[in-house]
Design a protein around this motif. Sequence first.
Motif, mmCIF file in Angstrom:
data_model
loop_
_atom_site.group_PDB
_atom_site.id
_atom_site.type_symbol
_atom_site.label_atom_id
_atom_site.label_comp_id
_atom_site.label_asym_id
_atom_site.label_seq_id
_atom_site.Cartn_x
_atom_site.Cartn_y
_atom_site.Cartn_z
ATOM 1 N N LEU A 65 0.505 -1.191 0.138
ATOM 2 C CA LEU A 65 -0.042 -0.333 0.218
ATOM 3 C C LEU A 65 1.212 1.170 0.477
ATOM 4 O O LEU A 65 0.294 2.124 -0.759
ATOM 5 N N LEU A 66 2.103 0.987 0.689
ATOM 6 C CA LEU A 66 2.826 2.564 0.970
ATOM 7 C C LEU A 66 3.733 2.615 -0.387
ATOM 8 O O LEU A 66 4.101 3.794 -1.046
ATOM 9 N N LEU A 67 3.765 1.699 -1.303
ATOM 10 C CA LEU A 67 4.088 2.337 -2.530
ATOM 11 C C LEU A 67 3.468 2.365 -3.353
ATOM 12 O O LEU A 67 3.892 3.166 -4.261
ATOM 13 N N LEU A 68 2.437 1.533 -3.395
ATOM 14 C CA LEU A 68 1.531 2.228 -4.323
ATOM 15 C C LEU A 68 1.063 3.780 -4.222
ATOM 16 O O LEU A 68 0.969 4.653 -5.425
ATOM 17 N N LEU A 69 0.750 4.389 -3.016
ATOM 18 C CA LEU A 69 0.703 5.752 -2.655
ATOM 19 C C LEU A 69 1.500 6.227 -2.894
ATOM 20 O O LEU A 69 1.095 7.759 -3.944
ATOM 21 N N THR A 70 3.012 6.024 -2.600
ATOM 22 C CA THR A 70 3.604 6.576 -3.064
ATOM 23 C C THR A 70 4.211 7.130 -4.847
ATOM 24 O O THR A 70 4.323 8.066 -4.594
ATOM 25 N N LEU A 71 4.545 5.710 -5.434
ATOM 26 C CA LEU A 71 4.158 5.998 -7.160
ATOM 27 C C LEU A 71 2.951 6.705 -7.283
ATOM 28 O O LEU A 71 3.326 7.461 -8.624
ATOM 29 N N TRP A 72 2.362 6.726 -6.933
ATOM 30 C CA TRP A 72 1.106 7.146 -7.519
ATOM 31 C C TRP A 72 1.074 9.205 -7.164
ATOM 32 O O TRP A 72 0.353 10.303 -7.803
ATOM 33 N N PHE A 73 1.273 9.442 -5.523
ATOM 34 C CA PHE A 73 1.458 10.768 -5.865
ATOM 35 C C PHE A 73 2.618 11.416 -5.895
ATOM 36 O O PHE A 73 2.423 12.163 -5.197
#
Length: 90
Positions: A51-59
């Motif tokens: 989840l942290l990787l998803l949010l980091t790469l998304w934002f």
Amino acid sequence: MADHPHHTSHDAADHDAEAYVRGSMTIEEQRQTWDLFMGLTKWGSLVVASLLLLLTLWFMPNGSLMTGLIGAVVLAVAGFFFLKSPKESH
């Protein structure tokens, strides 16, 4: 003056300590609790990392949802194979 009872909590504790024989107690419930705790910790950490990787790469600047999803899925799949328990042989 009040009479003191003959049996105190210390007497009961001393009796329990004397009655204990090392290695005679079954620890199956403790083992199951520990295995559950370790499993939840292991898989929960993988979910948080994905989840942290998803949010980091998304934002991140110039980031996108698709980049985040791809990175999170790759991490989740790789983590699944690294973290799964080996089959027990009998």
